[in-house]
Structures are given as C-alpha cells and as structure tokens.
Design an enzyme around this catalytic site. Structure first.
Site, PDB file in Angstrom:
ATOM      1  N   LYS A 196       0.831  -1.194   0.000  1.00  0.00           N
ATOM      2  CA  LYS A 196       0.000   0.000   0.000  1.00  0.00           C
ATOM      3  C   LYS A 196       0.874   1.255   0.000  1.00  0.00           C
ATOM      4  CE  LYS A 196      -3.679   2.153   2.664  1.00  0.00           C
ATOM      5  NZ  LYS A 196      -4.612   2.058   3.769  1.00  0.00           N
ATOM      6  N   GLU A 202      10.605  -4.750   4.350  1.00  0.00           N
ATOM      7  CA  GLU A 202      10.683  -6.167   3.948  1.00  0.00           C
ATOM      8  C   GLU A 202      10.346  -6.314   2.461  1.00  0.00           C
ATOM      9  OE1 GLU A 202       9.020  -4.996   6.570  1.00  0.00           O
ATOM     10  OE2 GLU A 202       8.952  -6.436   8.236  1.00  0.00           O
ATOM     11  N   GLY A 254      -5.049  -2.036   5.012  1.00  0.00           N
ATOM     12  CA  GLY A 254      -4.246  -3.170   4.536  1.00  0.00           C
ATOM     13  C   GLY A 254      -4.911  -4.517   4.767  1.00  0.00           C
ATOM     14  N   ARG A 255      -5.377  -4.747   5.999  1.00  0.00           N
ATOM     15  CA  ARG A 255      -5.913  -6.083   6.320  1.00  0.00           C
ATOM     16  C   ARG A 255      -7.326  -6.291   5.786  1.00  0.00           C
ATOM     17  NH1 ARG A 255      -4.765  -2.884  10.435  1.00  0.00           N
ATOM     18  NH2 ARG A 255      -6.390  -2.148  11.843  1.00  0.00           N
ATOM     19  N   GLU A 340      -4.483  -7.080  14.904  1.00  0.00           N
ATOM     20  CA  GLU A 340      -4.039  -5.745  14.489  1.00  0.00           C
ATOM     21  C   GLU A 340      -5.192  -4.753  14.614  1.00  0.00           C
ATOM     22  OE1 GLU A 340      -0.720  -5.301  11.538  1.00  0.00           O
ATOM     23  OE2 GLU A 340      -2.267  -4.323  10.357  1.00  0.00           O
ATOM     24  N   HIS A 371      -3.508 -33.592  16.809  1.00  0.00           N
ATOM     25  CA  HIS A 371      -2.295 -34.336  17.170  1.00  0.00           C
ATOM     26  C   HIS A 371      -1.216 -33.397  17.683  1.00  0.00           C
ATOM     27  CE1 HIS A 371      -3.874 -38.071  15.448  1.00  0.00           C
ATOM     28  NE2 HIS A 371      -4.514 -37.240  14.638  1.00  0.00           N
ATOM     29  N   LYS A 500       9.290  -1.189  13.992  1.00  0.00           N
ATOM     30  CA  LYS A 500       9.820  -0.872  12.654  1.00  0.00           C
ATOM     31  C   LYS A 500      10.875   0.209  12.757  1.00  0.00           C
ATOM     32  CE  LYS A 500       5.558  -1.425   9.942  1.00  0.00           C
ATOM     33  NZ  LYS A 500       4.665  -0.726   9.024  1.00  0.00           N
TER      34      LYS A 500
HETATM   35  O1  F6P Z   1       1.072  -2.737   2.258  1.00  0.00           O
HETATM   36  P1  F6P Z   1       2.193  -2.167   3.035  1.00  0.00           P
HETATM   37  O2  F6P Z   1       2.186  -0.678   3.042  1.00  0.00           O
HETATM   38  O3  F6P Z   1       3.500  -2.715   2.542  1.00  0.00           O
HETATM   39  O4  F6P Z   1       2.018  -2.611   4.536  1.00  0.00           O
HETATM   40  C1  F6P Z   1       2.008  -3.949   4.911  1.00  0.00           C
HETATM   41  C2  F6P Z   1       1.435  -4.183   6.269  1.00  0.00           C
HETATM   42  O5  F6P Z   1       2.126  -3.446   7.249  1.00  0.00           O
HETATM   43  C3  F6P Z   1       1.239  -2.959   8.239  1.00  0.00           C
HETATM   44  O6  F6P Z   1       1.094  -1.603   8.058  1.00  0.00           O
HETATM   45  C4  F6P Z   1       1.756  -3.184   9.604  1.00  0.00           C
HETATM   46  O7  F6P Z   1       2.181  -4.448   9.843  1.00  0.00           O
HETATM   47  C5  F6P Z   1      -0.056  -3.692   7.950  1.00  0.00           C
HETATM   48  O8  F6P Z   1      -1.162  -3.069   8.441  1.00  0.00           O
HETATM   49  C6  F6P Z   1       0.008  -3.779   6.475  1.00  0.00           C
HETATM   50  O9  F6P Z   1      -0.924  -4.684   6.020  1.00  0.00           O
END
Ligand code: F6P
Length: 558
Positions: A196, A202, A254-255, A340, A371, A500
C-alpha cells in the site's frame, strides 16, 4: 455494562452444556443461525436466551447500527487517521452510490475491477509475456495485509486455480526469496510488488533482490514487474510501467484489502469470473449484516460470543480450527484481522480501555491440530473457546471417504470438549484395562476430561469462491462489531510502528558495529554475539541463484 454481564455469568456458573441440551431439546435449532450459505451453531456455548438478550442489548447501547451505516456510507470512522473504512465498496454490487467527501467512489471501483480483469485475462492468455514467453509463474511480494489475504485465498481456491503458478514472498529473511526464486525462470516470471505504501522495508528489500535476479537472468523488469500500491509515484520510480500499476485509495485498510487490487494475484490464479464470485459472496454477507436483527445476525453473533468469552468469562485466547485443509492459512489471516484491529488499549475517546480487548487468535487446520495442541484444549487448566469450520462436502468426490472422516473428527472434537469424561467412566476404563486399587484410581484420574468447554461451528456446503467471500466478510464484520462495542478504533495500527523504527536504526549497527542509537545491555550483547558469529562464517553465496551487482538503491524506511 460489563459488570452486569459478569454478574449474570455468576448466576450461571454452574451451568453445564450437556444439561442445557437436556433441558431444551430445541437448543441446537434455537442457537443455530443461517445466513447466505453459512450455518453458525453457537449452541455448544453457555449462551442462553437471557445471556443472548443481554449481549444483543450491547449492540444498541453502543450505537452499532449507526456506526455500521456510517462505515458503509463512507464516513471517516477511522478517526485517528481521518479516513473512511470502505472495503465494502470494493464488493458493492448494488447500484447505490458510495460517497467519500461528497464524491461517488463506485465508478473508480468498477473501473479498477475492469482493469484488473483485463490485465488478468492478458496474463492468463499469454498476451502479456516475459522475455522468454508466456508467464508460467507469478511471484507476489508483500507482507501483512498485502500478503495474508491473497495467500489464504489462493490456497482456499486451489480447485479453481487454472492460471500461472503463484508464489508468495513476505519475510525479509533471504531464505524466503531464495527458496522461492530457486528453480524459477527469470524470463517467464511475473513479479508483483504489493505494498500500500510502497515503503515497507521487507517488501522493498525483496523487490530489489528479485529485480536483480531477473536482470541477471535475462528477464526484463520493465515488462515483467507489476505493482499494487496507493503510491503510484513510488512504484513508477521503482521502474514499474504505469500500465502495470494498480492503485487503491487510503480508505482501504491493509488487512481489509483483499477485495481490490491486492487480490489481483488471486484473480491471476482463478480468473476474473471466480474472483467476481468471491466479491459477490462478500456483498451477500454485507447485505445480511445490514439487514438481519442482532439475534440472527452472524457477524454480530460471532462478535458477541467472542466478547462473552474474552470480556466476561475471561478466556485468554480463541482457537480457530478449520476442518478444511485449504483454509490452512485462515488462522494466520484472522490473527492479523483480529489482533491488528482490536489489539488496542486506548478507546476512541483517548482514554484507557479497562478490561480485555482483542482476543489472542491462533489455530491450525484439523485434523492436524488434534495431534498437536488438543491435549491442552481437552485436559489443560484453562478453557480455550474453539471455532470449528467445516464443509459438507469436498471438491474431490472420489475421496468422499476422506471427507467423511474429516467431518467425523470435527464433530467428535466439539462433542468431546462438551461432554468430557467423568471420573466414574474413567474408573471403569481403568478397571477394564486391568488396573486395581490405588493404581486404578491414579490411572483413572489421568483419563478424566472435564468437558463443558465451549465451541462454535461454522458449516457450509462447499468451499466455493462465493462461500469464501462470505466467510471473510463475516469475520471482517465480527471484528468491526467487537471494536464498536469495545469503543476502540479497529482501523488503525500504531502498535506496529515502534518496532519498525527501531529495526531501521539497528540496521547500521549490525552492519558497522555502531550507529546513532542507544542500546540496552541485552541488545548490545546480542548484537556483539550475532556480528561475531556472522563474521566467522561468511556464506559463499547462493547456489542456483544468479544475481546481478548489488542494487545501489537502498530500500526506504517504512
Ligand atoms: O502494504 P504495506 O504498506 O507494505 O504494509 C504492509 C502491512 O504493514 C502494516 O502496516 C503493519 O504491519 C499492515 O497493516 C500492512 O498490512
């Protein structure tokens, strides 16, 4: 209000589930609700008419109907970030406009879906291709909400998967990208960067690594990269051609984003028509949520049962156990959705919230969980409410005998949790096994199951795209209802920021041994150890992976 509910629970402390069924032959029917294709059975919890009435009163007392309509109408209910939470617009099949700041967002939503569909058709038909030919594989890079939903849904819809192979990479651990790219053809792989913000470290690290891999292997990132982001400028700057960038608005959290462009990898896998069925399932659940009275409203009921268990009964976590292997990633998806969203300790009014908020959600598919952790569920010292999911039939008619066994196990577990095994029964078992006297008693006690442990079951005919859409929307609205009743904002996530920020400042310390950051004793010692060990064994590189020169561009901080 919670004190009253706790007092009510006290009056029912001695209630036993088996006895509740004995006293009311219609209990199963009365506490099973059907909506769309879903059947929710809450009869194996301690909820009775009086409790249900008290719980549904929470909805009205907290203005749930008004908040719900505010959400659907595009009001800025995410007050801390000044945004609407309008994921429902992405699956709105009605002709009704949805206004944000006075402008109808639906034309853009429909255009976006059309563009996604056209792109998916081009990829699936081979019209869009890599330097080596049509795309055989798609690598989708993203994390959190930009990953968990598509991962979960791609697996869930495996019987409909007739597009290119899908691979998801989320972890910044080089092992993840390494193992994924190993064996893929850089000239026939499409790479999706789903972020987003287009700044998440990452994702950007994995995107840079993959771009280098593609360049070194004869692929062309300008042809073979696509991006899904709210920040088209950053995606363009990265080198993704404009016609491969799919944007979405800040009113999609995002979620909650699987319904829009973030779901495009799923569409590449199963095709636009099946994706549309998934959206339609979500829309059906929205319509139910907006119209059904609280006592028959599946999202509200799920939320109320959850709050009863966490806030009133004090159960610390809830376990989600899909007896549906293709929902193996649902627990992880729900973990983010719930934890979250509702893992907050400050209310909308800025004051501390008293009492438990978001539940700890965990789980694994059945029968595997049986199990592993079911020992604790049956005989451990704490009760963990279980949420079972099960389909009436599987997609493999030739394996119907597997499915019968699967269903039998699901039903057996919820029954065993409820009925338990008494000391008297256990003594008889021990006697039958040949134990006598003191040893018989000792052996018997190990075989007692306390029982009376609550569970709910969500059943459906078959895991189709539409049913999956209903399930996902059901859980989304559950989280929303919980948030409204708890008085918290389910749509922000400030709790993920601090870690972060610290990670960003620790990077240089790990690289150079020093940096502009104050270290506590433990962290300093761990860094010294890790640097020391890393220095001893420099890896010789990645066999099988061909990378170009290191990318000079460093990923931005998120
Ligand atoms: O889509 P982005 O901006 O890479 O963010 C990834 C994820 O990081 C967060 O902001 C925090 O973990 C989530 O809410 C989001 O889904």
């Amino acid at each position: 209000m919670w004190e009253d509910l706790k007092a009510l629970r006290q009056t029912k402390r001695k209630h036993n589930l088996v006895a509740l069924f004995g006293a009311d032959p219609a209990r199963a029917e009365r506490f099973t609700m059907q909506a769309c294709d879903l059947r929710l059975d809450i009869s194996k919890t301690h909820i009775d008419d009086e409790v249900l009435e008290a719980l549904t009163a929470l909805c009205d007392r907290n203005g749930l109907a008004e908040r719900r309509e505010a959400m659907f109408d595009g009001a800025k209910i995410n007050e801390t970030e000044g945004r609407a939470a309008l994921h429902t617009a992405l699956r709105n099949f009605s002709e009704e406009p949805v206004l944000v700041d006075g402008a109808d967002v639906m034309p853009d939503v429909r255009d976006s879906l059309e563009r996604m569909s056209a792109f998916a058709r081009d990829v699936r038909s081979g019209r869009l291709r890599g330097t080596g030919g049509s795309f055989t594989d798609v690598v989708s890079i993203g994390i959190g909400g930009s990953d968990l939903g598509p991962v979960m849904a791609t697996l869930a819809l495996a019987p409909y998967h007739d597009g290119p192979r899908l691979h998801y990479v989320s972890n910044v651990d080089g092992a993840h990208i390494f193992d994924t790219l190993k064996g893929l053809d850089p000239t026939r792989t499409l790479v999706n960067v789903a972020s987003k913000t287009f700044t998440t470290s990452e994702t950007m690290t994995n995107a840079h690594t993959t771009r280098a891999w593609m360049q070194a292997g004869g692929g062309d990132p300008a042809q073979q990269f696509m991006a899904i982001s709210s920040d088209a400028a950053r995606a363009t700057e990265f080198g993704v051609p404009l016609e491969h960038i799919f944007g979405f608005s800040d009113w999609v959290g995002g979620r909650f984003s699987i319904w829009g462009p973030i779901g495009l990898p799923v569409m590449l896998a199963v095709g636009p028509e099946h994706f549309r069925e998934f959206l339609h399932g979500g829309y059906q659940m929205d319509s139910h949520f907006r119209s059904a009275p609280w006592a028959e409203n599946l999202p509200a009921l799920l939320a109320l049962v959850g709050l009863w268990h966490s806030r009133v009964c004090g159960f610390r976590s809830r376990v989600v156990v899909p007896y549906d292997q293709r929902l193996a990633r649902l627990p992880a998806y729900l973990q983010q959705l719930e934890m979250e969203s509702n893992g907050k300790s400050v209310g909308m009014d800025g004051r501390p919230v008293r009492g438990a908020t978001g539940a700890i959600v965990w789980g694994e598919p059945g029968t595997n969980g049986q199990h592993a952790f079911f020992q604790l569920l049956h005989q451990g010292t704490q009760a963990v409410p279980c949420e079972f999911l099960v389909a009436a039939r599987g997609h493999e008619p030739e394996l119907a005998h597997h499915h019968r066994l699967l269903v039998a196990n699901c039903l057996a577990q919820s029954q065993a949790l409820m009925i338990g095994r008494s000391l008297r029964q256990a003594r008889a078992m021990a006697a039958e096994a040949g134990f006598t006297g003191v040893e018989q008693e000792r052996q018997a006690r190990h075989r007692v199951f306390p029982g009376n442990r609550p569970s709910i079951t969500l059943a459906y005919p078959l895991l189709t795209p539409g049913v999956l859409g209903q399930i996902v929307a059901l859980y989304e609205h559950r989280v929303f209802v919980e948030g409204v009743i708890l008085g918290i904002n389910s749509f922000d996530q400030f709790g993920v920021e601090l870690g972060k920020e610290i990670a960003t400042s620790l990077g240089p310390v790990l690289e150079h041994g020093h940096g502009d950051v104050e270290l506590d004793g433990s962290t300093a010692a761990l860094i010294a150890y890790l640097r020391d060990e890393a220095g001893k064994a420099q890896s010789g590189g990645a066999p099988g992976l061909r990378f170009g020169p290191p990318d000079p561009e460093r990923p931005r901080r998120s």
